[in-house]
Design a protein around this motif. Structure first.
Motif, PDB file in Angstrom:
ATOM      1  N   ALA A 116      33.230  22.243  -1.590  1.00 20.82           N
ATOM      2  CA  ALA A 116      32.811  22.213  -0.195  1.00 20.82           C
ATOM      3  C   ALA A 116      32.126  23.516   0.207  1.00 20.82           C
ATOM      4  CB  ALA A 116      34.023  21.950   0.711  1.00 20.82           C
ATOM      5  N   GLN A 117      32.619  24.628  -0.295  1.00 24.97           N
ATOM      6  CA  GLN A 117      31.984  25.911   0.005  1.00 24.97           C
ATOM      7  C   GLN A 117      30.567  25.966  -0.543  1.00 24.97           C
ATOM      8  OE1 GLN A 117      34.062  29.357  -1.468  1.00 24.97           O
ATOM      9  NE2 GLN A 117      32.439  30.766  -0.850  1.00 24.97           N
ATOM     10  N   ARG A 118      30.386  25.466  -1.765  1.00 26.57           N
ATOM     11  CA  ARG A 118      29.043  25.473  -2.350  1.00 26.57           C
ATOM     12  C   ARG A 118      28.065  24.643  -1.522  1.00 26.57           C
ATOM     13  NH1 ARG A 118      32.159  25.117  -7.194  1.00 26.57           N
ATOM     14  NH2 ARG A 118      31.934  22.836  -7.233  1.00 26.57           N
ATOM     15  N   GLU A 119      28.593  23.631  -0.841  1.00 27.91           N
ATOM     16  CA  GLU A 119      27.758  22.751  -0.016  1.00 27.91           C
ATOM     17  C   GLU A 119      27.724  23.179   1.444  1.00 27.91           C
ATOM     18  OE1 GLU A 119      29.610  19.008  -0.596  1.00 27.91           O
ATOM     19  OE2 GLU A 119      29.247  18.971  -2.772  1.00 27.91           O
ATOM     20  N   ALA A 120      28.348  24.334   1.768  1.00 28.71           N
ATOM     21  CA  ALA A 120      28.443  24.814   3.150  1.00 28.71           C
ATOM     22  C   ALA A 120      29.046  23.743   4.056  1.00 28.71           C
ATOM     23  CB  ALA A 120      27.070  25.256   3.668  1.00 28.71           C
ATOM     24  N   ARG A 121      30.099  23.093   3.530  1.00 27.57           N
ATOM     25  CA  ARG A 121      30.758  22.003   4.257  1.00 27.57           C
ATOM     26  C   ARG A 121      32.173  22.422   4.617  1.00 27.57           C
ATOM     27  NH1 ARG A 121      33.539  17.793   1.719  1.00 27.57           N
ATOM     28  NH2 ARG A 121      32.587  18.445  -0.257  1.00 27.57           N
ATOM     29  N   TRP A 122      32.501  22.308   5.917  1.00 28.30           N
ATOM     30  CA  TRP A 122      33.824  22.688   6.413  1.00 28.30           C
ATOM     31  C   TRP A 122      34.807  21.552   6.101  1.00 28.30           C
ATOM     32  CZ3 TRP A 122      35.432  27.264   8.270  1.00 28.30           C
ATOM     33  CH2 TRP A 122      36.680  27.319   8.919  1.00 28.30           C
ATOM     34  N   LEU A 123      35.700  21.793   5.132  1.00 28.45           N
ATOM     35  CA  LEU A 123      36.623  20.754   4.688  1.00 28.45           C
ATOM     36  C   LEU A 123      38.050  21.168   5.020  1.00 28.45           C
ATOM     37  CD1 LEU A 123      37.152  18.111   3.105  1.00 28.45           C
ATOM     38  CD2 LEU A 123      37.335  19.540   1.033  1.00 28.45           C
TER      39      LEU A 123
ATOM     40  N   GLU B 149      38.246  20.951  -4.825  1.00 27.72           N
ATOM     41  CA  GLU B 149      37.561  20.323  -3.692  1.00 27.72           C
ATOM     42  C   GLU B 149      37.078  21.377  -2.698  1.00 27.72           C
ATOM     43  OE1 GLU B 149      39.856  17.013  -1.986  1.00 27.72           O
ATOM     44  OE2 GLU B 149      41.122  17.189  -3.769  1.00 27.72           O
TER      45      GLU B 149
END
Length: 310
Positions: free
Chosen positions: A117-124, A113
């Motif tokens: 998230a990193q691939r999507e530049a999303r802070w998870l 997961e």
């Protein structure tokens, strides 16, 4: 007296160098240039069936450099009554334990997961889950399975192991045995690991019937043998949600064909049969010991029970 190395040519140098470092006087020959068949006393094989071994009339033992010997037991020309040894060395055990512990930790700490998230530049931001809340089941409590079970239990995971006959894996590992106990073993698992030898009983064991005993969202890790997994049933279980993810290191056909659906499946992680590879430096000691045992008529280390298949 001579040793015939009948395995893959690209592995020959590392094994023969390691053996000769331990015993420089060894007479080692190579398939198919063995000379007089009657001079061959001991054969070393790898991951493929080398050919007709019954042509060696004075053969005293066969040594596999692999932990699994199902390919050898099913090959034509296997001489009757000649003892066979499989490889169980400290390097192989350590490598397998490292691989499986890594995969379990990666799953439980939400590695897939976080990478997505990193691939999507999303802070998870994820809350770490406690190891004791993770129920891990291990099919196979041999040398490799026991080491993995004990290591994971030591990290706090709730461990259980299953084997065909009763075995005690160690402190913190609940033990199940026999076909009748399999449903109870599978109940409420978060992660299922397969490390069984391939036999007539374990072929296709990872199928829809077994998956039906798992709860939705279970993760499968298969480091046993490719023929233990029903590929179509795995894809169906991933599609239905019974399995959430699969980590596969072994396959029915290796290398895996380019057109195989596993390659691009978003819920499958593949590794090319590299979870554990026998190292000549740690396995040569056992091979030399078995050669000496064969020459003096003593039982081999890790001798295979042909009836069981391992």
């Amino acid at each position: 007296m001579s040793i015939l190395y009948a395995a893959e040519a690209d592995e020959a140098a590392q094994w023969t160098d390691s053996l000769r470092a331990l015993e420089p006087t060894l007479d080692i020959r190579f398939w198919p240039d063995w000379g007089d068949p009657a001079a061959v006393d001991f054969v070393i094989v790898g991951g493929r069936s080398p050919g007709d071994l019954s042509i060696f009339p004075k053969l005293r033992a066969i040594q596999s450099t692999w932990a699994g010997v199902n390919h050898l037991l099913r090959s034509a020309g296997l001489p009757h009554g000649v003892p066979i040894a499989r490889m169980v060395d400290r390097g192989l055990t350590g490598s397998m334990t490292e691989f499986v512990v890594y995969q379990v930790l990666d799953e439980w700490r939400r590695g897939p997961e976080l990478r997505a998230a990193q691939r999507e530049a999303r802070w998870l931001e994820t809350m770490p889950r406690r190891a004791e809340d993770c129920h891990v089941g291990l099919l196979g409590l041999g040398t490799l399975g026991t080491d993995i079970a004990v290591k994971l239990a030591g990290l706090g995971f709730s461990m259980r192991g299953w084997s065909r006959s009763p075995k005690e894996a160690g402190m913190g590992v609940a033990s199940f045995a026999g076909a009748e106990s399999l449903p109870a073993f599978l109940k409420d698992l978060d992660i299922l690991i397969c490390l069984l030898p391939l036999t007539a009983e374990t072929e296709n064991i990872l199928d829809a019937k077994l998956f039906a005993h798992l709860r939705d969202g279970t993760v499968l890790i298969n480091v046993g043998r490719g023929a233990q997994l029903n590929d179509a049933d795995l894809l169906a279980a991933l599609s239905s949600g019974r399995l959430r993810r699969a980590v596969l290191d072994v396959f029915r056909e290796e290398p895996l064909p380019e057109a195989h659906p596993f390659w691009n499946h978003p819920q499958i992680t593949l590794t090319p049969h590299v979870a554990a590879i026998t190292r000549a430096g740690t396995g040569a000691d056992d091979i030399l010991e078995n050669y000496r045992r064969a020459m003096t008529g003593r039982p081999l280390l890790n001798q295979v029970d042909v009836r069981k298949g391992y």
